[in-house]
Design an enzyme around this catalytic site. Structure first.
Site, PDB file in Angstrom:
ATOM      1  N   SER A  44      -9.903   0.039   6.779  1.00 55.42           N
ATOM      2  CA  SER A  44      -9.276   0.194   5.457  1.00 55.42           C
ATOM      3  C   SER A  44      -8.643  -1.065   4.890  1.00 55.42           C
ATOM      4  O   SER A  44      -8.295  -1.106   3.710  1.00 55.42           O
ATOM      5  CB  SER A  44      -8.230   1.307   5.486  1.00 55.42           C
ATOM      6  N   LYS A  94       0.851  -1.195   0.000  1.00 60.23           N
ATOM      7  CA  LYS A  94       0.000   0.000   0.000  1.00 60.23           C
ATOM      8  C   LYS A  94       0.888   1.246   0.000  1.00 60.23           C
ATOM      9  O   LYS A  94       1.864   1.312   0.769  1.00 60.23           O
ATOM     10  CB  LYS A  94      -0.902  -0.010   1.247  1.00 60.23           C
ATOM     11  N   SER A 144      -9.781   2.545   2.643  1.00 62.62           N
ATOM     12  CA  SER A 144      -8.823   3.204   1.785  1.00 62.62           C
ATOM     13  C   SER A 144      -7.923   2.264   0.997  1.00 62.62           C
ATOM     14  O   SER A 144      -7.409   2.638  -0.055  1.00 62.62           O
ATOM     15  CB  SER A 144      -7.942   4.131   2.613  1.00 62.62           C
TER      16      SER A 144
END
Lengths: 518, 502
Positions: free
Chosen positions: A186, A87, A162
């Site tokens: 997330s 990420k 996210s």
């Protein structure tokens, strides 16, 4: 040759060890898949940056060590040579880290996050950095400054957020493993809407050093995978005490993979699974509720006892979260001012003073959602409002922790749907922040209390994945993995195949999308 | 240049009662910084003593320096404070480029040490107890250098340079409660209070304590209220007054300035003031109201600092003798008069005298040399008495030479000068320069006979019993022996020669 990209991380690792596959082949297969489906305009767009050269070099190194044999080959980490995606909130030397924001466009960290040091030491080739809502703020990846990610099940839908990039990359077979971060869901909510597995470890179980902070007391790095076992293997690799993070737990990493294997192989006799009354019912789609109920039946069939628990203060969780998170975030993001690193924007006219440069930089560098939350947090911390907002929210947090403590008196693990709905259409909730925030209603309590949570695929509703969430007491990640692996085993046996094999032919869909739009 | 109206200090005190408050920042001399493992070193090349943490790079996290905690507890104990069993850091949020995270990690409502006091003795012998509200830990900011403007200030500068070497250096801020009832002693109290803190941190070895380097910095709060008023006046806060003399002057100046404002029927503006050493005045800084909003909240990246009672006692047991206790002990041991002792302390020579006594001299002799000839030499050389190369051992050696009658006092002073000039140790100098007192009676008798021959009238007087007339012979003998004669021996020999009983 088997279809390399369809292998789980554990299977891939096994083949690498056995010599039936090389790491370079594995990396190349995933790079080819990325090239086929990850188009930014029409494809999944899970990746913001590809790290092909370095990934291949690491893969070649692992292959050479394996080929040479001996002690060095023996000493390789079980996941050595298995590709992974990161990420883009986690800093990496040699690759850009943008946090999905214009603020950091082009910035390269001079240091590695602790989890990256561990991944490098274990020699997992890093394929690249995945897309996210700007500074991890969002539930759809639509708040990325570099364009949204698309859900591999339906390219017109959100992949969650996210960490939509990491979840979509794994769901699209662009990577067997990925790292995510979970502040309010997330990792778990994208897992739910993409039909993948995502776990938020106990707060402090994985070092946060090098994860760009959103809300320090809530943030946690965790694994993104397609199976519970893979998730456990990755969490074992990245977990453990880190002297650079004072909130990291002192204890050694528990045997999570063993717990997952035990859960998949055995029954659940004597295990009490608590259904949280407050996380269900109104606001949850019928299809989601139906899949959830079926999972309860499967757990019962496996020997578990289903009990109902009440967590009355969970109804305040979202409100408390939207005070604590923006408060901490407004302070954590203050450092982005153009003075030391990242983009610097000069005022269009007038004096070039430091205050005006900071102002212009932040005005241009942050997107609307980030600004909205900075304003919220700044307000909540202001003198005269602190007690009413931040102070009250902290009290709610304590009440939620007590709710968990009481619930865990009656149940060994708790269960709920991960998200109230399946993946919605891109753009559907962009103009309604409150509706967007409601996506995280079931995941937020775990962050507020610091307990571990995992989402696993629980079937489909209207052709789209539904997520089932397990929560365990703090430090009991192994228990969570055991029960999740048991349900996963029952579900997959019932379906006859992993859920993701029901997904559309992605290469065809991306090709069609390109065709249609060109 | 300041154009502040002032009222004469003594006159001001006829109408107003000053209230003081001090915030003293002490930079700790730990090896590494408060929250990172960057070296805590002064004077290195800019931005070299930094890690990603000190630059506030994305993703970095602080970790508390255990040594800094220990030093803070030591300091708290030395200030007679209670030590918190558990305390947290907070974030003080404000945007400024010397502050790499745009928040300062500082303790706020949970200081590690609180509720202490320090007794300050003034020259008059008056003792004032200063109540310490708290001593809390925080990190220093970076150092800004403003270019192209005037007087190094940000106003009018064309560019500013930032050095983050100082960012993250551990600080303890010591905050007093309002100090009332000091009247005309206010300026002296300011100087003595900061000096006391400096001496304590030096004795504890928790800080290099060099004020010129900013290791100890003082913000002085001053307010005036009409005598008899039951409310404090509006205060000004003079920032970063960095020498003891400046503190005294700044407090005096602010009292004179406030008095003029109040006399004119106006109100004092609550603001920070800058001290200017060159003009010995203060100038307006920025308005400071109690409503400054730093949006403090507990630092979520750090766990609370927990200190067990056992640990506090362990640390207390390691405390060295503190300056005040040491002074009380020395005063009792040395037997000086109160005035003599105070002079010694004010001259900063108590340590030198203590060491000299420890090395073997009597307290009186040690005091005589350090306060006398050595201090006089220091005035000429413009050095501190202890910085001239004269050691306690040298003083002991000179005393021994005198006791052995190898030299006299006068030669002793000459020898000290030569020691200071780097000519060697006293014994070596006496040897090398032939400064030993003439003790061989041969040359002395010759000189005496010559002197007697040159003054027959004096000889007659002595014979007649006027023994004190010998003084008239000593001068010429000294002259003939270039001062190396022992006057007592000369007297003995003259009497012996003339067959007179002394």
């Amino acid at each position: 040759m088997t279809n390399i990209i369809s292998l789980s991380a554990a299977e891939l690792a096994e083949q690498l060890r056995a010599g039936s596959l090389t790491s370079v082949e594995a990396v190349n297969a995933h790079l080819a898949r990325i090239a086929a489906v990850d188009d930014a305009e029409h494809g999944v767009h899970a990746f913001l940056h590809l790290n092909a050269e370095e990934a291949l070099a690491v893969a070649a190194e692992v292959d050479a060590i394996r080929a040479a044999g001996g002690a060095e080959a023996e000493a390789l980490h079980p996941l050595a040579g298995v590709p992974i995606a990161i990420k883009d909130l986690i800093v990496t030397k040699g690759q850009p880290t943008t946090a999905g924001s214009k603020m950091l466009e082009g910035w390269v960290s001079p240091y590695d996050a602790t989890v990256i040091e561990k991944i490098r030491a274990a020699k997992l080739p890093m394929l690249g950095k995945t897309n996210l809502d700007e500074f991890a703020q969002g539930s759809s990846t639509e708040h990325s400054a570099f364009g949204n990610t698309r859900n591999p099940w339906d390219l017109s839908r959100i992949p969650g957020g996210s960490g939509g990039g990491s979840a979509a990359a794994v769901a699209a077979f662009e990577a067997p493993l990925a790292l995510g971060t979970d502040t309010g869901g997330s990792i778990r909510q994208p897992g739910a809407v993409t039909g993948t597995v995502g776990a938020k470890p106990t707060y402090g179980a994985v070092s946060r050093y090098g994860a760009i902070a959103m809300a320090s007391s809530l943030d946690q790095i965790g694994p993104v995978a397609r199976t519970v076992l893979d998730s456990a293997l990755l969490q074992e690799l990245i977990g453990g005490h880190d002297p650079k993070d004072s909130t990291s737990l002192p204890e050694a990493v528990p045997a999570l993979a063993d717990a997952a294997r035990e859960g998949a192989a055995g029954d659940l006799s004597g295990v009490r699974v608590g259904v949280i009354e407050e996380l269900g019912g109104e606001g949850y789609e019928e299809g989601v509720k139906a899949r959830f109920d079926e999972s309860l039946e499967l757990l019962k069939a496996r020997g578990a006892e289903i009990v109902t628990v009440s967590c009355p203060n969970f109804k305040y969780a979202l409100a408390a979260y939207y005070l604590i998170m923006p408060s901490e975030m407004s302070s954590n993001l203050a450092k982005f001012d153009g003075v030391r690193y990242g983009n610097r924007v000069l005022p269009e006219d007038g004096n070039v003073t430091i205050e005006r440069v900071m102002g212009a930089t932040r005005a241009a560098g942050f997107g609307d959602e980030v600004k909205r939350r900075i304003i919220l947090g700044t307000y909540a911390l202001s003198a005269g409002y602190y007690d009413a907002y931040y102070g009250s929210a902290q009290k709610v947090r304590t009440l939620i922790q007590r709710d968990f403590a009481a619930a865990f008196e009656q149940a060994d693990v708790l269960i709920s749907p991960t998200a109230p709905t399946v993946a919605f259409e891109l753009g559907a909730k962009l103009d309604d922040p409150l509706a967007m925030y409601l996506n995280d209603i079931a995941t937020i309590p775990a962050n507020l209390a610091g307990v571990p949570g995992i989402s696993i695929p629980g079937g489909l509703s209207e052709g789209l994945p539904v997520g089932i969430q397990f929560l365990a007491p703090a430090h009991e990640d192994a228990r969570m993995y055991r029960v999740a692996a048991a349900l996963e085993d029952s579900l997959v046996k019932q379906w006859g195949h992993p859920l993701l094999s029901e997904a559309q032919d992605l290469e065809q869909a991306v090709a069609a999308a390109k065709e249609g739009k060109n | 240049m300041s154009t502040d109206a002032l009222v004469d200090f003594n006159e001001a005190l006829t109408r107003y009662e000053p209230a003081l408050g001090f915030e003293v920042h002490v930079e700790l001399n730990t090896k590494t910084k408060m929250f990172s493992d960057a070296p805590n070193e002064f004077g290195d090349e800019a931005n070299t003593n930094v890690t990603p943490v000190d630059l506030g790079l994305p993703g970095t996290l602080p970790v508390v320096n255990g040594k800094a905690i220990e030093y803070s507890i030591k300091l708290g104990l030395a200030l007679n404070c209670s030590i918190a069993e558990s305390c947290r850091f907070a974030r003080k949020n404000y945007f400024y480029p010397d502050n790499p995270k745009n928040f300062q990690t500082s303790q706020y409502d949970e200081p590690i040490a609180f509720d202490g006091w320090l007794d300050i003795e003034l020259d008059s012998g008056r003792v004032i107890r200063v109540d310490i509200e708290r001593a809390h830990m925080e990190e220093d900011a970076g150092k800004l250098t403003h270019l192209g403007g005037t007087s190094g200030r940000i106003q009018g500068a064309s560019a500013s340079l930032v050095d983050y070497n100082r960012a993250g250096v551990p600080l303890v801020e010591i905050v007093t409660r309002p100090i009332l009832g000091v009247g005309a002693d206010a300026p002296e109290l300011g100087r003595k209070y900061v000096a006391a803190i400096r001496d304590i941190v030096k004795a504890l070895d928790v800080s290099d304590a060099r004020m010129e380097r900013g290791n100890v910095r003082c913000d002085a709060n001053v307010s005036l209220a009409p005598i008899g008023a039951d409310k404090l006046g509006t205060r000004s806060e003079t920032k970063n007054v960095n020498s003891l003399r400046s503190i005294e002057r700044a407090v005096r100046y602010e009292i004179e300035r406030h008095a003029a404002i109040l006399d004119a029927g106006e109100s004092v503006v609550q603001e920070t003031r800058h001290w200017h050493e060159d003009t010995r005045t203060t100038s307006s800084g920025r308005p400071k109201s109690d409503a400054d909003d730093y949006r403090y909240f507990p630092e979520p990246d750090l766990v609370p600092v927990v200190t067990s009672r056992e640990r506090v006692e362990e640390i207390r047991a390691t405390l060295p003798e503190l300056p005040a206790a040491r002074r009380a002990r020395l005063s009792a041991e040395w037997g000086f008069s109160e005035e003599e002792f105070r002079d010694v302390v004010n001259a900063g020579l108590d340590s030198a005298i203590d060491e000299t006594v420890t090395a073997g001299a009597t307290p009186a002799a040690a005091r005589k040399w350090w306060m006398g000839e050595i201090s006089r030499l220091a005035k000429d050389t413009e050095l501190e008495p202890t910085e001239q190369g004269i050691t306690p051992a040298d003083v002991v050696e000179i005393e021994a030479l005198i006791a052995e009658k190898k030299i006299n006092d006068k030669i002793g002073k000459q020898v000290l000068q030569l020691v200071a000039a780097g000519e060697g140790r006293p014994g070596e100098i006496v040897e090398a320069k032939g400064l030993a007192v003439v003790s061989d009676d041969g040359p002395l008798l010759a000189a005496i006979e010559e002197a007697m021959a040159g003054a027959p009238d004096v000889v007659e007087k002595i014979k007649a019993g006027k023994v004190q007339a010998i003084g008239a012979l000593i001068g010429p003998v000294m002259k003939a022996t270039r001062g190396q004669a022992d006057a007592g021996r000369v007297r003995e020999l003259v009497l012996e020669k003339l067959g007179v009983q002394g």
